[in-house]
Motif scaffolding. Structure first.
Motif, PDB file in Angstrom:
ATOM      1  N   ALA A   1      41.991  31.330 -99.067  1.00 33.64           N
ATOM      2  CA  ALA A   1      40.614  31.797 -98.854  1.00 33.64           C
ATOM      3  C   ALA A   1      40.600  33.288 -98.523  1.00 33.64           C
ATOM      4  CB  ALA A   1      39.972  31.008 -97.725  1.00 33.64           C
ATOM      5  N   LEU A   2      41.569  33.741 -97.729  1.00 36.11           N
ATOM      6  CA  LEU A   2      41.634  35.150 -97.333  1.00 36.11           C
ATOM      7  C   LEU A   2      41.895  36.072 -98.520  1.00 36.11           C
ATOM      8  CD1 LEU A   2      43.678  34.746 -94.018  1.00 36.11           C
ATOM      9  CD2 LEU A   2      41.339  35.674 -94.204  1.00 36.11           C
ATOM     10  N   LEU A   3      42.435  35.518 -99.588  1.00 33.55           N
ATOM     11  CA  LEU A   3      42.724  36.336-100.776  1.00 33.55           C
ATOM     12  C   LEU A   3      41.460  36.631-101.585  1.00 33.55           C
ATOM     13  CD1 LEU A   3      46.035  34.626-102.023  1.00 33.55           C
ATOM     14  CD2 LEU A   3      45.818  36.861-100.925  1.00 33.55           C
ATOM     15  N   THR A   4      40.403  35.804-101.354  1.00 35.31           N
ATOM     16  CA  THR A   4      39.187  35.962-102.179  1.00 35.31           C
ATOM     17  C   THR A   4      37.910  36.140-101.373  1.00 35.31           C
ATOM     18  OG1 THR A   4      39.018  33.545-102.300  1.00 35.31           O
ATOM     19  CG2 THR A   4      40.156  34.663-104.124  1.00 35.31           C
ATOM     20  N   LEU A   5      37.948  35.726-100.102  1.00 33.52           N
ATOM     21  CA  LEU A   5      36.721  35.776 -99.285  1.00 33.52           C
ATOM     22  C   LEU A   5      36.850  36.801 -98.163  1.00 33.52           C
ATOM     23  CD1 LEU A   5      36.096  31.912 -98.924  1.00 33.52           C
ATOM     24  CD2 LEU A   5      34.952  33.509-100.500  1.00 33.52           C
ATOM     25  N   PRO A   6      35.710  37.281 -97.657  1.00 30.88           N
ATOM     26  CA  PRO A   6      35.747  38.247 -96.547  1.00 30.88           C
ATOM     27  C   PRO A   6      36.366  37.612 -95.294  1.00 30.88           C
ATOM     28  CG  PRO A   6      33.597  38.239 -97.600  1.00 30.88           C
ATOM     29  CD  PRO A   6      34.341  37.079 -98.148  1.00 30.88           C
ATOM     30  N   LEU A   7      37.033  38.412 -94.515  1.00 33.01           N
ATOM     31  CA  LEU A   7      37.719  37.943 -93.317  1.00 33.01           C
ATOM     32  C   LEU A   7      36.737  37.288 -92.351  1.00 33.01           C
ATOM     33  CD1 LEU A   7      40.268  37.792 -91.523  1.00 33.01           C
ATOM     34  CD2 LEU A   7      39.740  40.117 -90.725  1.00 33.01           C
ATOM     35  N   GLU A   8      35.573  37.899 -92.158  1.00 39.61           N
ATOM     36  CA  GLU A   8      34.607  37.376 -91.195  1.00 39.61           C
ATOM     37  C   GLU A   8      34.115  35.989 -91.589  1.00 39.61           C
ATOM     38  OE1 GLU A   8      33.845  38.592 -88.246  1.00 39.61           O
ATOM     39  OE2 GLU A   8      35.363  40.117 -88.703  1.00 39.61           O
ATOM     40  N   LEU A   9      33.978  35.760 -92.891  1.00 36.07           N
ATOM     41  CA  LEU A   9      33.522  34.456 -93.362  1.00 36.07           C
ATOM     42  C   LEU A   9      34.581  33.383 -93.128  1.00 36.07           C
ATOM     43  CD1 LEU A   9      31.394  32.748 -94.809  1.00 36.07           C
ATOM     44  CD2 LEU A   9      32.420  33.440 -96.991  1.00 36.07           C
ATOM     45  N   VAL A  10      35.842  33.774 -93.394  1.00 36.09           N
ATOM     46  CA  VAL A  10      36.956  32.814 -93.231  1.00 36.09           C
ATOM     47  C   VAL A  10      37.119  32.452 -91.760  1.00 36.09           C
ATOM     48  CG1 VAL A  10      39.434  32.414 -93.553  1.00 36.09           C
ATOM     49  CG2 VAL A  10      38.124  33.670 -95.294  1.00 36.09           C
ATOM     50  N   LYS A  11      36.840  33.409 -90.872  1.00 34.25           N
ATOM     51  CA  LYS A  11      36.975  33.148 -89.431  1.00 34.25           C
ATOM     52  C   LYS A  11      36.128  31.959 -88.984  1.00 34.25           C
ATOM     53  CE  LYS A  11      38.200  37.740 -87.620  1.00 34.25           C
ATOM     54  NZ  LYS A  11      37.731  38.868 -86.776  1.00 34.25           N
ATOM     55  N   HIS A  12      34.987  31.767 -89.650  1.00 34.77           N
ATOM     56  CA  HIS A  12      34.078  30.702 -89.234  1.00 34.77           C
ATOM     57  C   HIS A  12      34.631  29.313 -89.545  1.00 34.77           C
ATOM     58  CE1 HIS A  12      30.823  33.230 -87.889  1.00 34.77           C
ATOM     59  NE2 HIS A  12      30.879  33.952 -89.015  1.00 34.77           N
ATOM     60  N   VAL A  13      35.506  29.244 -90.567  1.00 35.92           N
ATOM     61  CA  VAL A  13      36.026  27.915 -90.963  1.00 35.92           C
ATOM     62  C   VAL A  13      37.490  27.710 -90.572  1.00 35.92           C
ATOM     63  CG1 VAL A  13      34.414  27.652 -92.853  1.00 35.92           C
ATOM     64  CG2 VAL A  13      36.628  28.746 -93.277  1.00 35.92           C
ATOM     65  N   ALA A  14      38.141  28.792 -90.139  1.00 37.54           N
ATOM     66  CA  ALA A  14      39.564  28.701 -89.795  1.00 37.54           C
ATOM     67  C   ALA A  14      39.745  28.141 -88.391  1.00 37.54           C
ATOM     68  CB  ALA A  14      40.225  30.086 -89.916  1.00 37.54           C
ATOM     69  N   LYS A  15      39.458  26.833 -88.294  1.00 38.48           N
ATOM     70  CA  LYS A  15      39.578  26.168 -86.992  1.00 38.48           C
ATOM     71  C   LYS A  15      40.408  24.908 -87.164  1.00 38.48           C
ATOM     72  CE  LYS A  15      35.145  27.989 -85.427  1.00 38.48           C
ATOM     73  NZ  LYS A  15      33.743  27.690 -84.979  1.00 38.48           N
ATOM     74  N   PRO A  16      41.398  24.697 -86.300  1.00 38.39           N
ATOM     75  CA  PRO A  16      42.303  23.549 -86.439  1.00 38.39           C
ATOM     76  C   PRO A  16      41.587  22.201 -86.425  1.00 38.39           C
ATOM     77  CG  PRO A  16      43.138  25.103 -84.792  1.00 38.39           C
ATOM     78  CD  PRO A  16      41.737  25.542 -85.138  1.00 38.39           C
ATOM     79  N   GLY A  17      40.397  22.137 -85.788  1.00 37.11           N
ATOM     80  CA  GLY A  17      39.687  20.865 -85.682  1.00 37.11           C
ATOM     81  C   GLY A  17      39.050  20.400 -86.979  1.00 37.11           C
ATOM     82  N   TYR A  18      38.897  21.327 -87.936  1.00 41.57           N
ATOM     83  CA  TYR A  18      38.280  20.970 -89.215  1.00 41.57           C
ATOM     84  C   TYR A  18      39.269  20.224 -90.086  1.00 41.57           C
ATOM     85  CZ  TYR A  18      34.209  23.975 -88.291  1.00 41.57           C
ATOM     86  OH  TYR A  18      33.094  24.540 -87.752  1.00 41.57           O
ATOM     87  N   SER A  19      38.742  19.244 -90.837  1.00 42.02           N
ATOM     88  CA  SER A  19      39.594  18.544 -91.807  1.00 42.02           C
ATOM     89  C   SER A  19      39.782  19.452 -93.019  1.00 42.02           C
ATOM     90  CB  SER A  19      38.960  17.223 -92.225  1.00 42.02           C
ATOM     91  OG  SER A  19      37.784  17.475 -92.973  1.00 42.02           O
ATOM     92  N   LEU A  20      40.684  19.075 -93.924  1.00 38.74           N
ATOM     93  CA  LEU A  20      40.926  19.876 -95.118  1.00 38.74           C
ATOM     94  C   LEU A  20      39.671  19.941 -95.983  1.00 38.74           C
ATOM     95  CD1 LEU A  20      44.517  18.673 -96.128  1.00 38.74           C
ATOM     96  CD2 LEU A  20      43.877  20.775 -94.948  1.00 38.74           C
ATOM     97  N   ASP A  21      38.921  18.852 -96.080  1.00 34.39           N
ATOM     98  CA  ASP A  21      37.707  18.848 -96.881  1.00 34.39           C
ATOM     99  C   ASP A  21      36.647  19.775 -96.298  1.00 34.39           C
ATOM    100  OD1 ASP A  21      38.760  17.052 -98.673  1.00 34.39           O
ATOM    101  OD2 ASP A  21      37.953  15.283 -97.627  1.00 34.39           O
TER     102      ASP A  21
END
Length: 400
Positions: A379-399
């Motif tokens: 995701a970091l290769l194609t999306l802005p860092l700030e956007l990825v920060k919102h989903v980069a949480k260990p509690g989230y499932s892969l989906d």
């Protein structure tokens, strides 16, 4: 030399005459069989009897060119048997608490079977009795020594029933191979297994001194450990280098890694000491050697992972980081035992993809699984860092 440099002797006969002198026989003794009427095998039987300390008169009793060499051997062994049998029967009757007559009968049966070539007839007589079968196998070792030409003193060194058959054969092989009795006595002890005896014997046969052999002639070392110490000595390692790994705390594979560090990779003692520690497994040691012999890694770089807390594959991932051109700061980000090798790979690949340290730190956390790390990295290769920060949480499932 004039005694055998005569065209009436063929090369085999000349050789037997020469062997007699080399074995310390007197001129009178050698002359007893220096007769072209004897073929070389007959000469050998006469020579062996003399080397086994039979008297001239005893040897003359079978030194007849009309006798087949097998008949000569039979008579030679019979003479020796008579000198040996009382001592042998005493040893075995006491050790096994068996009747002297029984022991004597087994020995005589073995001698008869060997000289007649009819061993197949003796096995059925004793193989229904485990104890007699054990005695039988040991008596065979004694008779093999008699056949080869060992003296009674040499045979009695290994004929002791406290040795098992395999131990007896290893002692016999050492004597037959040319070791002195003093050398053989270094391992002629029931505290050594037959495999340990082999390692001591190999060292002596390969020219090691008693002092060198004594470094490993100790039952606290397994035969495999002894082998690594022996090979190191034969390769010319110094006593100090050998002592660095001649420690039963190291298994033989660890010992091998330390030995090869010196002999194959020419590492200094200081560098070898970096991994010559029992807490490192052999595989971990090899990963440290891998770094020490790679010019892309400095000593400081190797020390980064030379820690038993790292598994071998984790160590390799750290080495790969240096090989791929990552700087120390980047490698230190994942050179932590709490990361699995798969997690380390995702962090390393993030830097190889050109991600910034800030971006990689976003997922360089042990609580992320390797698959979660991979998704965040992509995701970091194609999306802005700030956007990825919102989903980069260990509690989230892969989906999610």
């Amino acid at each position: 030399v004039k005694l055998y440099s005569d065209p009436k002797f063929n090369w085999g006969q000349m050789r037997e005459i020469l062997f007699g002198f080399k074995q310390g026989l007197s001129l009178e003794e050698v002359k007893l069989y220096s007769n072209p009427e004897f073929d070389w095998i007959q000469m050998r039987e006469i020579r062996l009897g003399l080397e086994q300390k039979l008297s001239l008169e005893e040897v003359k009793s079978y030194a007849d060119p009309n006798l087949h060499y097998k008949e000569m051997m039979k008579r030679r062994i019979a003479l020796l048997k008579d000198k040996l049998i009382d001592k042998l029967v005493d040893l075995y009757s006491k050790h096994y608490n068996k009747d002297r007559i029984e022991i004597k009968k087994i020995f005589e049966d073995v001698v008869e079977a060997r000289v007649s070539g009819k061993e197949y007839l003796i096995y059925p007589k004793y193989y229904d009795d485990e104890l007699k079968k054990e005695i039988l196998s040991k008596m065979y070792e004694v008779v093999k020594g008699l056949e080869f030409g060992l003296t009674l003193e040499e045979i009695l060194l290994y004929a002791d029933p406290k040795f098992d058959t395999s131990q007896m054969s290893k002692i016999r092989w050492g004597i037959e191979g040319g070791l002195t009795l003093e050398q053989v006595k270094l391992y002629a002890d029931p505290k050594f297994t037959h495999a340990q005896m082999d390692e001591i014997r190999f060292g002596l046969e390969n020219g090691l001194t008693e002092e060198q052999v004594n470094l490993y002639a100790d039952p606290k070392f397994s035969s495999k450990q002894m082998e690594q110490i022996r090979i190191g000595l034969e390769e010319g390692l110094s006593i100090e280098q050998i002592k660095l790994y001649a420690n039963p705390k190291f298994n033989f594979r660890q010992m091998e890694a330390i030995r090869l560090g010196f002999s194959k990779y020419k590492l200094s003692e200081e560098l070898v000491k970096l991994y010559a520690k029992p807490e490192f497994s052999a595989k971990q040691m090899w990963e440290i050697i891998e770094g020490l012999t790679d010019p892309r890694l400095s000593l400081k770089g190797v020390k980064l992972y030379a820690d038993p807390k790292f598994e071998p594959r984790q160590m390799f991932k750290i080495i790969l980081g240096f090989r791929h051109g990552l700087n120390r700061r980047q490698i230190e980000l994942y050179a932590r035992p709490e990361f699995s090798e798969e997690q380390m790979e995702q962090i390393m690949e993030g830097f190889r993809d050109g991600l910034s340290e800030e971006a990689v730190k976003l997922y360089a956390k042990p609580e992320f699984s390797p698959k979660q790390m991979a998704i965040i990295r992509w995701a970091l290769l194609t999306l802005p860092l700030e956007l990825v920060k919102h989903v980069a949480k260990p509690g989230y499932s892969l989906d999610e």
